[in-house]
Design a protein around this motif. Structure first.
Motif, PDB file in Angstrom:
ATOM      1  N   PHE A  39      -5.668 -12.370  -8.409  1.00  0.00           N
ATOM      2  CA  PHE A  39      -6.898 -12.204  -9.280  1.00  0.00           C
ATOM      3  C   PHE A  39      -7.214 -13.556  -9.693  1.00  0.00           C
ATOM      4  N   VAL A  69      -9.279  -5.701  -6.321  1.00  0.00           N
ATOM      5  CA  VAL A  69      -9.178  -5.318  -7.626  1.00  0.00           C
ATOM      6  C   VAL A  69      -9.542  -3.671  -7.826  1.00  0.00           C
ATOM      7  N   HIS A  77      -4.243  -3.956 -12.305  1.00  0.00           N
ATOM      8  CA  HIS A  77      -4.671  -5.309 -12.754  1.00  0.00           C
ATOM      9  C   HIS A  77      -5.122  -4.986 -14.453  1.00  0.00           C
TER      10      HIS A  77
END
Length: 415
Positions: A155, A127, A134
């Motif tokens: 994620f 991330v 993201h």
């Protein structure tokens, strides 16, 4: 639409101002209407509370501000906004144990987590390294196809579970567990609830990529920059104007309401579809914050001096303790040791003066059982990790949930 379409924005919080600024850049004509004397919603600051020292009246730390794709498109830094970071983004002191620290890089954060370094990197690393992709996925409409599906697939699974479960499953140290769980509490809900893993991961990743900065000179600087974009592109802001009926507004191709469901339902002339009105009527407001600002004569005397170099401090103890008190608040019960959010803006921006911004999570619309209750509970929680804090306090101002709502009608019951 006319050759130059016209938009009206009702409400001048950061979202309303951002919408107005973006439409102006796209060639629209825009009017903003605000009931308060000044624009900004809950993103305003003052120097009058403590005789010159700057106090943020609402929002204080801005991980989503510095990373915001919307703000980046508006180039707010060209309109006077400067972000300032402290040596540590966040600190989380623990009873009888080493303090947990969130640093501005994943390498530095992981290095402080001992045996959990690899697990921390596994959870946050992808991330951090692809933060913009993201944010593209997560800050858009949730029901749309993500722009970066592979990143969303990675994620998603950890994000679906509770932050508390994720922390206890992946990590051995209380430090790593506390960093993840307390980051999730920014959602103002218990980290034991499903989906809070998403908040913990994202807030942590933001801290380790863009940081959790403050705005130099106060959060008001963000609003001032947005207002500058609007005025420099021909927009108009009308303050002190209460809108009760949309039919009172000038003709417009679009009307944007920077309001919560309760305010929208109170408006006349909205022509809401019955299904939309029913959805808005079902909206439930969440727990509140009870804000206390302190004027100090010296920095907070944390037992671990490094905590004094963090812009944000989470005061709440272990994962189990945080989960319990947040569940109590959600159930309408006031705990004796509430979770307390502390901002030491002076650690990043010394021009602020020695003011300490804090709030405790409390039940929706909470009324103190006795005068000064929440100030005393917040003071006690800080004293727990900074003995002698009381002696540094010169003055303090408390703002209850009801007072927050009176100041800004969108903060319903202090939510």
């Amino acid at each position: 639409m006319s050759a130059q379409p016209h938009a009206v924005v009702v409400g001048s919080g950061p979202n309303g101002l951002s919408a107005a600024a973006r439409l102006l850049l796209e060639g629209w004509d825009v009017d903003v209407y605000e009931s308060a004397p000044t624009p900004g919603g809950a993103a305003r600051s003052t120097a009058s509370l403590f005789g010159g020292a700057i106090v943020d009246l609402g929002a204080a730390g801005h991980p989503f501000g510095v990373a915001s794709p919307a703000f980046q498109k508006l180039k707010l830094e060209e309109h006077g906004l400067t972000w300032k970071n402290a040596p540590y983004e966040m600190a989380h002191p623990l009873d009888g144990k080493e303090t947990a620290f969130l640093s501005g890089s994943i390498e530095k954060t992981a290095a402080g987590l001992g045996s959990d370094a690899k697990a921390w990197d596994w959870l946050h690393g992808h991330v951090v390294r692809d933060i913009d992709k993201h944010l593209d996925n997560l800050l858009g409409p949730m029901l749309s196809i993500p722009r970066h599906p592979v990143h969303m697939l990675r994620f998603g699974p950890p994000a679906l579970v509770s932050a508390a479960t994720l922390a206890k499953t992946l990590f051995k140290t209380e430090q790593a567990r506390a960093l993840l769980a307390s980051s999730a509490v920014h959602a103002i809900t218990s980290p034991s609830r499903p989906l809070t893993g998403a908040f913990g991961i994202l807030f942590g990743a933001l801290g380790q990529s863009r940081g959790w900065p403050v705005a130099k000179g106060g959060t008001q600087a963000i609003v001032d920059a947005l207002v500058s974009v609007i005025y420099s592109n021909g927009g108009r802001i009308h303050t002190g104007v209460e809108i009760s009926d949309l039919r009172e507004l000038p003709a417009a191709d679009a009307i944007i309401l920077n309001l919560t469901p309760r305010q929208i339902l109170q408006l006349h002339g909205t022509s809401l579809a019955p299904k939309t009105r029913k959805r808005l009527e079902k909206w439930k407001y969440g727990p509140a914050v009870y804000k206390v600002d302190f004027l100090l004569n010296a920095p907070v005397p944390w037992t671990d001096p490094r905590v004094g170099t963090a812009a944000t401090v989470h005061v709440g103890g272990t994962v189990d303790e945080i989960s319990f008190v947040e569940s109590e608040v959600a159930a309408g019960r006031m705990p004796d040791r509430p979770f307390v959010m502390v901002c030491q803006q002076y650690a990043a921006d010394p021009t602020r003066g020695l003011t300490l911004w804090s709030y405790a999570h409390v039940p929706h619309g909470y009324i103190e059982r006795y005068p000064g209750e929440i100030r005393e509970l917040i003071t006690g929680q800080i004293e727990r990790f900074a003995p002698g804090f009381r002696e540094t306090v010169v003055d303090a101002t408390s703002t209850s949930p009801c007072e927050l709502e009176a100041w800004n009608a969108n903060l319903v019951g202090g939510d």
